[in-house]
Write a protein that holds these residues in place. Structure first.
Motif, short mmCIF file in Angstrom:
data_model
loop_
_atom_site.label_atom_id
_atom_site.label_comp_id
_atom_site.label_asym_id
_atom_site.label_seq_id
_atom_site.Cartn_x
_atom_site.Cartn_y
_atom_site.Cartn_z
N ALA A 81 0.81 -1.21 0.00
CA ALA A 81 0.00 0.00 0.00
C ALA A 81 0.85 1.26 0.00
N LEU A 82 2.13 1.16 0.36
CA LEU A 82 3.02 2.32 0.36
C LEU A 82 3.68 2.53 -0.99
N ILE A 83 3.57 1.57 -1.89
CA ILE A 83 4.24 1.67 -3.19
C ILE A 83 3.34 2.40 -4.18
N ASP A 84 3.80 3.56 -4.61
CA ASP A 84 3.10 4.37 -5.60
C ASP A 84 3.76 4.11 -6.95
N ARG A 85 3.21 3.19 -7.73
CA ARG A 85 3.84 2.79 -8.99
C ARG A 85 3.84 3.90 -10.02
N GLY A 86 2.82 4.75 -10.01
CA GLY A 86 2.82 5.88 -10.93
C GLY A 86 4.00 6.79 -10.69
N GLU A 87 4.31 7.04 -9.42
CA GLU A 87 5.46 7.88 -9.09
C GLU A 87 6.76 7.19 -9.47
N LEU A 88 6.85 5.88 -9.21
CA LEU A 88 8.04 5.14 -9.60
C LEU A 88 8.25 5.20 -11.11
N LEU A 89 7.17 5.09 -11.85
CA LEU A 89 7.24 5.12 -13.31
C LEU A 89 7.84 6.43 -13.80
N ASN A 90 7.38 7.53 -13.23
CA ASN A 90 7.88 8.84 -13.66
C ASN A 90 9.29 9.09 -13.16
N THR A 91 9.60 8.59 -11.96
CA THR A 91 10.90 8.85 -11.37
C THR A 91 12.00 8.03 -12.01
N ALA A 92 11.78 6.73 -12.12
CA ALA A 92 12.84 5.83 -12.57
C ALA A 92 12.84 5.60 -14.07
N LEU A 93 11.66 5.54 -14.69
CA LEU A 93 11.58 5.23 -16.11
C LEU A 93 11.19 6.43 -16.97
N LYS A 94 11.11 7.60 -16.35
CA LYS A 94 10.76 8.82 -17.09
C LYS A 94 9.44 8.66 -17.85
N GLY A 95 8.55 7.87 -17.29
CA GLY A 95 7.24 7.68 -17.89
C GLY A 95 7.18 6.64 -18.98
N HIS A 96 8.31 6.05 -19.35
CA HIS A 96 8.34 5.09 -20.45
C HIS A 96 8.33 3.67 -19.90
N GLY A 97 7.15 3.26 -19.48
CA GLY A 97 6.97 1.93 -18.93
C GLY A 97 5.50 1.74 -18.60
N VAL A 98 5.21 0.65 -17.92
CA VAL A 98 3.85 0.33 -17.52
C VAL A 98 3.87 -0.08 -16.06
N ALA A 99 2.98 0.51 -15.26
CA ALA A 99 2.86 0.11 -13.87
C ALA A 99 2.09 -1.20 -13.81
N VAL A 100 2.66 -2.21 -13.17
CA VAL A 100 2.02 -3.52 -13.08
C VAL A 100 2.05 -3.99 -11.63
N GLU A 101 0.95 -4.58 -11.19
CA GLU A 101 0.86 -5.03 -9.80
C GLU A 101 0.99 -6.54 -9.66
N VAL A 102 0.84 -7.27 -10.74
CA VAL A 102 1.07 -8.72 -10.74
C VAL A 102 1.97 -9.02 -11.94
N PRO A 103 2.81 -10.06 -11.83
CA PRO A 103 3.78 -10.32 -12.89
C PRO A 103 3.17 -10.99 -14.12
N ILE A 104 2.51 -10.18 -14.94
CA ILE A 104 1.95 -10.68 -16.19
C ILE A 104 1.89 -9.52 -17.18
N TRP A 105 2.03 -9.82 -18.45
CA TRP A 105 2.00 -8.78 -19.48
C TRP A 105 0.66 -8.04 -19.40
N PRO A 106 0.67 -6.72 -19.30
CA PRO A 106 -0.60 -6.00 -19.16
C PRO A 106 -1.49 -6.07 -20.38
N ASP A 107 -0.93 -6.31 -21.57
CA ASP A 107 -1.74 -6.39 -22.78
C ASP A 107 -1.97 -7.83 -23.23
#
Length: 584
Positions: free
Chosen positions: A292-318
């Motif tokens: 609950a403390l992990i903000d994946r949207g923030e991680l996406l912008n911070t670490a990947l500069k927005g070029h990625g996908v936030a995923v909560e379970v290990p499976i391809w989102p598409d």
């Protein structure tokens, strides 16, 4: 170097009746979705050469031996498989026309009127030969994983194959390997939309339209692949190449190039946290608090500069398997409530959590006097009034603004200082490989450190060589480990999560999950396979044996003069290239 673990298929027994009638099949060549009608194609510049990039270390043109990820995206232009993954990563019949159950496996019939680029017809013997080459390469070959699902492929006549396997629907993923004809030429022949005219490894490759392709011939007649050590949007903008696959570190200025077309696609590479299930994170409530403390949207912008996908379970989102695969998401209040229920509170108001039931905290609370009633406030003089004689003029209280990094440094120093720390704070150790090639994982670790600090948890980052990281995990001397993992398109997570799995580094065990993996291996229809895979995802979301954070993406950058149809995907980034056309 961060940990990258490849998904491997594992063998098992299966019984039951196959239901291959529900296996997806591509449309006939004349009506395949997305193809440009012949009358429209004539308006495009068919004779213009399409220029692509290839690596300077391209290696062999044998697709069964070449391990280059960059060449793997070029090989589908030349070689095809019995099956092909569709746009949602589900196996579809390709060079195989039909499949049916047989004793000990199943029988395949090849599509008629398919010929290799050297003029020889596609034959069952050629397919069987490719499988034997994969077997000869063993565990070192790029297609070693299929040997866990298929034990033998043999020719039954000219156009039929017997495939020996103990699996059901899962075996179709193993039949996507490229079929090549080794006829003694300079390089093996394929059956794909383009044939090789010239290949100078490390320099260039020239491809020509295959006029005998079993589908509608490509619009663009010729392709030239030019070797570069790196590919950037600037190379496309300057006209050196017409299309490029751009990696993360090159994408920060992509959107400044308004005359370029860009399509991002998932790579299957995820970053995840592996918790020590036998330590502080053993209680499920503690793992749920961390989640609950992990903000994946923030991680996406911070670490990947927005070029990625936030995923909560290990499976391809598409993926066609991704439905219902969701976690609880970021919720700071929920995290604090869960931590409080476990007895962790901020007792002394320093922003860090202490164990409220510890002897030190209880002694502190007993020794702390109850607060006295606050005296009545003295009215302040009006702005126009002078202060009373002999009194000092009050000074405004300083209110310095600290960055999150400065706050972390301050709190970490306080937590480590023997004189200042009255209690033992809730502190976790994060293992991070120190021999990685870029700073992305370090940025991700620091971002996680800040996010856990918001919940009052101190996250100590320990960087160490990869082999030492694995040794510490084996000894259980950690709380969290940050690593990379390569997800397979099949959705088979058994190496990561099944009891005794080769990549199950934190020792997760769940009999129900093991049963779901067995169901995936024995499933006789797409529906059964999908249901079992989704049950795994739901159990992962509930048990949190790993915290999946982000999936990396790449970007297909094409010239504004190029109409590039199709959706790129990992291993087939130029998907639909037969429909591409220059508009001017």
């Amino acid at each position: 170097m961060c940990l990258i673990l490849s998904m491997l298929l594992t063998a098992c027994s299966s019984e039951g009746i196959f239901d291959w009638s529900q296996t997806s099949q591509e449309q006939p060549a004349d009506t395949a979705g997305g193809l440009i009608p012949s009358q429209t194609a004539k308006t495009f510049a068919e004779n213009r050469i399409l220029s692509l990039a290839m690596p300077s270390s391209a290696g062999t043109l044998d697709p069964l031996a070449n391990e280059s990820a960059e060449m793997a995206n070029l090989f589908p232009l030349i070689y095809e498989g019995l099956f092909k993954l569709d746009e949602r990563a589900q196996p579809a019949l390709w060079l195989a026309e039909s499949i049916e159950q047989a004793e000990g496996g199943y029988r395949l019939k090849l599509r008629p009127n398919v010929v290799f680029h050297d003029g020889d017809p596609l034959s069952a013997a050629a397919v069987a030969d490719c499988f034997e080459r994969i077997k000869s390469a063993g565990e070192k070959g790029p297609y070693a994983s299929i040997l866990k699902a298929v034990t033998a492929i043999s020719a039954v006549g000219e156009s039929e194959l017997m495939v020996e396997s103990e699996r059901g629907y899962a075996a179709l993923y193993a039949l996507c390997f490229p079929i090549a004809h080794f006829g003694g030429g300079d390089f093996p022949s394929g059956t794909g939309p383009y044939l090789v005219e010239k290949y100078l490894g490390g320099t260039e490759m020239q491809l020509a339209r295959n006029p005998a392709w079993w589908r509608k011939p490509p619009v663009i007649e010729r392709i030239q692949a030019v070797a570069f050590d790196d590919t950037t949007p600037e190379r496309v903008e300057s006209g050196q190449i017409d299309a490029a696959l751009v990696t993360l570190m090159m994408e920060s200025s992509l959107y400044a190039h308004s005359d370029l077309n860009m399509k991002e696609y998932s790579t299957g590479r995820v970053e995840l946290l592996a918790p020590n299930l036998g330590g502080k994170l053993a209680p499920i409530e503690m793992r749920r608090a961390i989640a609950a403390l992990i903000d994946r949207g923030e991680l996406l912008n911070t670490a990947l500069k927005g070029h990625g996908v936030a995923v909560e379970v290990p499976i391809w989102p598409d993926s066609w398997l991704a439905e219902r695969a969701e976690g609880a998401g970021y919720d700071l209040l929920r995290a604090k409530a869960l931590l409080s229920s476990l007895g962790w509170e901020d007792i002394d108001g320093d922003g860090l959590l202490e164990e409220s039931n510890s002897e030190a905290v209880q002694a502190f609370l007993r020794a702390t006097p109850s607060p006295s009633p606050s005296p009545e406030p003295t009215p302040s003089p009006a702005p126009s009034e002078s202060p009373a004689p002999g009194s000092a003029t009050p000074s405004p209280s300083p209110s310095p603004t600290l960055s999150q990094e400065e706050m972390i440094s301050l709190l970490l120093g306080r937590e480590a200082g023997a004189e200042q720390a009255q209690f033992e704070n809730l502190s976790l150790t994060l293992l991070l490989g120190s021999d990685q090639e870029n700073s992305l994982m370090k940025d991700l670790a620091r971002a996680l450190q800040m996010q856990l600090m918001r919940g009052g948890i101190v996250l100590q980052i320990e960087e160490l060589p990869f082999k030492d990281l694995l040794a510490k995990m084996k000894r259980g001397e950690y709380d969290l480990a940050l690593m990379g993992y390569s997800l397979g398109a099949s959705g088979d997570l058994s190496p990561l999560l099944e009891t005794g799995g080769g990549s199950n580094l934190n020792g997760y065990q769940n009999a129900a999950v093991d049963g779901y993996f067995a169901q995936m291996r024995s499933a006789q229809s797409p529906e059964e396979y999908k249901l079992a895979a989704q049950r795994v995802s739901e159990r992962v979301a509930a048990d949190l044996p790993v915290f999946t954070l982000l999936m990396r993406t790449k970007t297909l950058v094409t010239s504004g003069q190029l109409q590039a149809e199709g959706l790129p995907r990992e291993g087939d980034a130029y998907h639909g290239i037969e429909t591409w056309a220059f508009t001017r």
